[in-house]
Enzyme design. Structure first.
Site, PDB file in Angstrom:
ATOM      1  N   ASP A  17      26.702   7.757 -34.064  1.00 19.45           N
ATOM      2  CA  ASP A  17      25.601   8.470 -33.489  1.00 19.45           C
ATOM      3  C   ASP A  17      24.275   8.196 -33.786  1.00 19.45           C
ATOM      4  OD1 ASP A  17      24.332  10.669 -32.182  1.00 19.45           O
ATOM      5  OD2 ASP A  17      25.018  12.406 -33.474  1.00 19.45           O
ATOM      6  N   ASP A  66      19.958   7.292 -26.177  1.00 14.62           N
ATOM      7  CA  ASP A  66      20.866   7.848 -27.199  1.00 14.62           C
ATOM      8  C   ASP A  66      22.416   7.673 -26.846  1.00 14.62           C
ATOM      9  OD1 ASP A  66      22.016   9.902 -29.066  1.00 14.62           O
ATOM     10  OD2 ASP A  66      22.614  11.275 -27.369  1.00 14.62           O
TER      11      ASP A  66
END
Length: 464
Positions: free
Chosen positions: A146, A346
């Site tokens: 992440d 992201d």
């Protein structure tokens, strides 16, 4: 090795139903063997990266998981980012820790931070996973990758309050000769407030307690710890991470989360003294192989866009979208509208969000270019949908351009996402508070984050 969102044109199983089971098994065996070659090659760490629905994923999500669940998770993640950028509590926010079970971790203290206490929706459904070794002797654990999170954490025995089901055994600190807990007086304990956006707490035995909460009401709470982290035969001592004792929400079957954001407690920054401040990845589809590489890279293969400085959240990766073309024609919006909202890149967001005017123009242009294709009803937040599957439709050439000259030339799998067996939709949606370049658009590209040089690069054909 494969994911399809860190990108999801992405949640479509590209393996045909008729693919022989034996062929898949043999392919997975080869990938498992390849995973044994996780290594430090010169000054770079190279790891296999898996799509959550790939047949070789070590922590696969259920094959019958509806795409609506992915969109629910995505919406929660977007809300979490919005709250971070606004520097206000998210809608999932948090009640004080007052349960009896939590008292085994905390001493009474009215200044304790709060975290949500109800399990959330699946945090891991749209994320790619890799393996990380921990402890002495080292044992492997499947971790969600992440770029929007800083602190790395994983579930730890004895799971005093709650552990979700994971692939493989839960890490037991007692079996590691190099494990130690971290005291409340350390700088790392103080740094938790910026790494997790929650203040640290302290146990009655002076052990620092972290609290990591996410936009979908999932969370992990436990002890800040220090141990040796390993990748293949190479190890790095004194790695700070969270040893989770209360991990609630559905994190897929992963052991925890690997944080790669811009923060001194992230995996990237802790490995940087040895490997340098850069990492790259290729987010694979469910039928290809991907990778995560930390350290040196080949700079000549990329086109670059500068990282944009922002005081909204200095741990996230901001860039500037400067234009988009469909079938060679620029969208009918002014250049200023592309930068009307801050833009984040992201790895954990599936559907790219664009400023509303840009999204509207894109939707109109794509629909116009595909006017011979039968339209389908809207699916949740996706309102530009077609009958068929992305791989079967003729799609226009779409390019996303960024400041500095970098661009993403999107293929059908980057432009459309299959939401069920008969419908595919434009993998974009309008943004409210921030534009986000999600993983569907990044899929199959090599993406490098050169933090030292403050730039992000893109190269086609990254996954093999």
């Amino acid at each position: 090795m494969a994911p399809s969102p860190l990108l999801l044109a992405a949640f479509s199983l590209l393996f045909a139903v008729a693919t022989p089971i034996r062929d898949i098994t043999d392919a997975c065996s080869s990938q498992v063997q390849a995973a044994d070659f996780e290594h430090l090659n010169g000054t770079a760490l190279h790891l296999p990266l898996h799509h959550p629905r790939g047949p070789c994923s070590p922590a696969a999500v259920p094959s019958d998981l509806p795409f609506s669940a992915v969109l629910t998770h995505d919406a929660a993640r977007i809300s979490s980012f919005a709250a971070r950028l606004a520097k206000t509590p998210s809608s999932s926010a948090a009640r004080p820790i007052t349960t009896t079970s939590a008292s085994s971790l905390y001493r009474p203290d009215s200044s304790l931070a709060s975290v949500p206490l109800t399990p959330g929706t699946s945090f891991g459904v749209g994320n790619y996973v890799t393996r990380m070794g921990l402890g002495t002797p080292a044992k492997p654990y499947v971790m969600v990758v992440d770029t929007g999170s800083s602190l790395t954490w994983l579930q730890c025995s004895p799971c005093r309050i709650s552990c979700h089901r994971q692939s493989g055994p839960v890490f037991d600190p007692k079996t590691s000769s190099s494990y130690s807990s971290v005291s409340c007086s350390t700088q790392q304990c103080t740094d938790l407030s910026t790494a997790t956006l929650n203040p640290a707490a302290c146990s009655s035995s002076d052990v620092c307690i972290y609290q990591a909460s996410y936009g979908d009401s999932s969370f992990s709470v436990g002890y800040l710890s220090k141990d040796t982290v390993s990748f293949g035969s190479n190890s790095v001592p004194n790695f700070y991470y969270g040893c989770g004792q209360d991990n609630e929400g559905l994190f897929g079957q992963s052991a925890g989360l690997m944080g790669l954001a811009r923060n001194k407690l992230s995996l990237l920054y802790q490995l940087a003294p040895t490997l340098g401040y850069s990492f790259s990845y290729c987010l694979p589809s469910s039928s290809s192989s991907g990778y995560l590489s930390i350290g040196s890279y080949n700079p000549g293969q990329y086109s670059y866009t500068p990282m944009v400085a922002s005081n909204l959240d200095d741990s996230l990766y901001f860039i500037k979208l400067s234009g988009m073309t469909v079938a060679g024609k620029s969208l009918s919006v002014s250049s200023s509208e592309y930068s009307s909202l801050p833009t984040i890149i992201d790895s954990g967001t599936v559907i790219t969000r664009l400023p509303t005017s840009v999204y509207t123009a894109l939707s109109k242009a794509v629909a116009g270019a595909m006017k011979g294709t039968k339209r389908a009803d809207a699916y949740s937040i996706l309102d530009t949908c077609f009958i068929g599957q992305a791989s079967q439709l003729r799609t226009p050439a779409v390019t996303m351009d960024f400041a500095g000259g970098a661009s993403l030339k999107l293929k059908a799998q980057n432009l459309l996402v299959d939401v069920d067996s008969s419908t595919t939709c434009l993998a974009f949606a309008p943004a409210r508070s921030a534009a986000i370049i999600g993983n569907t658009q990044q899929q199959s590209f090599s993406v490098v984050y050169d933090v030292k040089s403050n730039k992000i690069g893109f190269a086609a054909g990254g996954c093999k």
